[in-house]
Design a protein around this motif. Sequence first.
Motif, PDB file in Angstrom:
ATOM      1  N   ASN A 162      -8.521  -0.039   7.407  1.00 27.49           N
ATOM      2  CA  ASN A 162      -9.498   0.213   7.814  1.00 27.49           C
ATOM      3  C   ASN A 162      -8.854   1.472   8.665  1.00 27.49           C
ATOM      4  OD1 ASN A 162     -12.302   2.110   7.747  1.00 27.49           O
ATOM      5  ND2 ASN A 162     -12.784   0.873   9.170  1.00 27.49           N
ATOM      6  N   TYR A 163      -8.600   2.408   8.271  1.00 22.56           N
ATOM      7  CA  TYR A 163      -7.567   3.561   9.110  1.00 22.56           C
ATOM      8  C   TYR A 163      -8.414   4.120   9.204  1.00 22.56           C
ATOM      9  CZ  TYR A 163      -3.148   1.483   8.268  1.00 22.56           C
ATOM     10  OH  TYR A 163      -2.747   0.525   8.339  1.00 22.56           O
ATOM     11  N   LEU A 220      -8.625   9.626   3.384  1.00 25.16           N
ATOM     12  CA  LEU A 220      -8.828  10.405   4.431  1.00 25.16           C
ATOM     13  C   LEU A 220      -8.991  11.798   4.789  1.00 25.16           C
ATOM     14  CD1 LEU A 220      -5.854   7.686   6.353  1.00 25.16           C
ATOM     15  CD2 LEU A 220      -8.602   7.114   6.299  1.00 25.16           C
ATOM     16  N   LYS A 236      -9.423  -6.317   6.015  1.00 31.05           N
ATOM     17  CA  LYS A 236      -9.660  -5.606   5.398  1.00 31.05           C
ATOM     18  C   LYS A 236      -9.476  -4.107   5.898  1.00 31.05           C
ATOM     19  CE  LYS A 236     -11.608  -1.957   1.988  1.00 31.05           C
ATOM     20  NZ  LYS A 236     -13.694  -1.808   1.278  1.00 31.05           N
ATOM     21  N   TYR A 246      -3.992   7.956  12.552  1.00 33.52           N
ATOM     22  CA  TYR A 246      -5.212   7.074  11.901  1.00 33.52           C
ATOM     23  C   TYR A 246      -4.884   5.890  12.440  1.00 33.52           C
ATOM     24  CZ  TYR A 246      -6.646  11.108   8.860  1.00 33.52           C
ATOM     25  OH  TYR A 246      -7.345  12.230   8.596  1.00 33.52           O
ATOM     26  N   GLN A 261     -11.610  -4.400   8.575  1.00 25.65           N
ATOM     27  CA  GLN A 261     -13.166  -4.884   8.756  1.00 25.65           C
ATOM     28  C   GLN A 261     -12.979  -6.341   7.532  1.00 25.65           C
ATOM     29  OE1 GLN A 261     -14.472  -1.661   6.017  1.00 25.65           O
ATOM     30  NE2 GLN A 261     -15.191  -0.937   8.061  1.00 25.65           N
ATOM     31  N   HIS A 295      -7.767   3.009  -1.967  1.00 20.70           N
ATOM     32  CA  HIS A 295      -7.968   1.875  -1.098  1.00 20.70           C
ATOM     33  C   HIS A 295      -9.181   3.027   0.233  1.00 20.70           C
ATOM     34  CE1 HIS A 295      -8.325  -1.214   1.925  1.00 20.70           C
ATOM     35  NE2 HIS A 295      -7.873  -0.526   2.328  1.00 20.70           N
ATOM     36  N   GLN A 296      -8.420   4.528   0.292  1.00 23.97           N
ATOM     37  CA  GLN A 296      -9.739   4.854   1.378  1.00 23.97           C
ATOM     38  C   GLN A 296      -8.759   6.129   1.252  1.00 23.97           C
ATOM     39  OE1 GLN A 296      -9.343   3.009   4.976  1.00 23.97           O
ATOM     40  NE2 GLN A 296      -9.976   4.768   6.216  1.00 23.97           N
ATOM     41  N   TYR A 351       0.887  -1.419   0.107  1.00 27.42           N
ATOM     42  CA  TYR A 351      -0.106  -0.125  -0.209  1.00 27.42           C
ATOM     43  C   TYR A 351       0.801   1.305  -0.057  1.00 27.42           C
ATOM     44  CZ  TYR A 351      -3.840  -3.201   1.807  1.00 27.42           C
ATOM     45  OH  TYR A 351      -4.565  -3.531   1.239  1.00 27.42           O
ATOM     46  N   ASN A 406      -5.084   1.631  12.080  1.00 26.13           N
ATOM     47  CA  ASN A 406      -6.006   0.342  12.174  1.00 26.13           C
ATOM     48  C   ASN A 406      -7.174  -0.382  12.402  1.00 26.13           C
ATOM     49  OD1 ASN A 406      -6.796  -1.421   9.524  1.00 26.13           O
ATOM     50  ND2 ASN A 406      -4.796  -3.075   9.617  1.00 26.13           N
TER      51      ASN A 406
END
Length: 451
Positions: free
Chosen positions: A196-197, A150, A194, A181, A186, A147-148, A126, A183
Amino acid sequence: MKGGTVQINWHDTQPVLSLDFHPHFGLLATGGNDHDIKLWEITRGESEKKLPTASYKKSLSYHTSAVNVLRFSPSGEHLASGADGGELVIWKLHHSDDGYAWKVLKNLSFHRKDVLDIQWSSDGEYLVSGSVDNSCIIWDANKGSVHQILDAHLHYVQGVAWDPLGQYVASLGSDRTCRVYVNKPQPKSKGYEKLNYVCQHVITKSELQKHEDTKPTSKSHLFHDETLPSFFRRLAWSPDGSFLLVPAGIYRDSSASDVLNTAYIFSRNDLSRPAVQLPGASKPVVVARFCPVVFHLRGSKSAGLFKLPYRVVFAVATFNSLYIYDTESAPPIAIFAGLHYAAVTDIAWSSDAKYIALSSRDGYCTVIEFENDELGMPFCLAETSKTANPPAVSKPELSNQMAMEKPEAPKDDEAADKKTNKGNQSQSSTATKTPDTNKPARKRITPIAIN
């Protein structure tokens, strides 16, 4: 140690905005305002008086705007580069009979504005990026997808850092906040967790008190605001994950009127507030970077700030100076002042701790070379158990006692900051021995314009 500004044309006299050493080869990558990434081979000086040399190898041309940041992946197989306009590219190393080549593997498109900082996860799977669009994005490097996102910052995100143990991601913005953040994975349909921060801490102010016995009287900001004349506030985690080092700090003592420039150390055991305040600097701290090698303790009797079974070495840079610290003593072990005519933009350590390099907006880079074992004897982190709670900073409170005398600024600092295109420069340096832990070595390298 010895070093100074390497007098070569790094990026066609354009500002050099970032640099990074390959984790396995003796390559230094630099990115600049000329839209290019350039690869250099750094070699030792031929004699004690000779500076390290940089030999040009090749250019990686793809970006259409200034390259603000670049970082090699932990394996060295990939290189990520971020640029103006939201450009973010992953390059892949290809080996061939006649050498090697770097080719574009992924073009990561989502940021709407300039990418200012990036950092790989420790497994190289990542990538996290920070941008002028006020957001951080966590990318799946293999898929090349978002992926996410923020997006809690209210202004530019100028620095990001990924915890080497994978539990935290940290960001620093010009909204005067550092966000941490954590982790909270999920579950996925196939049984995999998965990433998830979620934001755990927002660090922005500290409580002031006049005396130890009195209650806090007010709160003061910990970081510079958006008027800080730098697009970079590069923070970093220690290689063992035990603490986080955050630049762009300011500290106001209620008993004094002066505001000190500083960097803060956050213990992994309590990321809600700074544990240690580094000594005050004459100009703002903009970059922090850790040496990737940790070292055996030297058995110093000075009051250490950390309860670690090894020594961690790190560097922080202001606009015009470089401070090198270790965790076994409070004062810096070396100071390099007056290095450049314009602001320092980035720091890089070689994987074997033989070199530290820094880039500047004046178009030049400084390379400092360490003698064998000058920083100490390497320590293997495998000798200590890696847990979610590694050794921590020993002092949980901010320490006023750490403030030291401000280093003397070069006389030509003001003129130097205004100088941008007056040709080449020359800086002289002499080798210095490792200083006594109670007396930091002060090394002045004064820029001189050459007609």
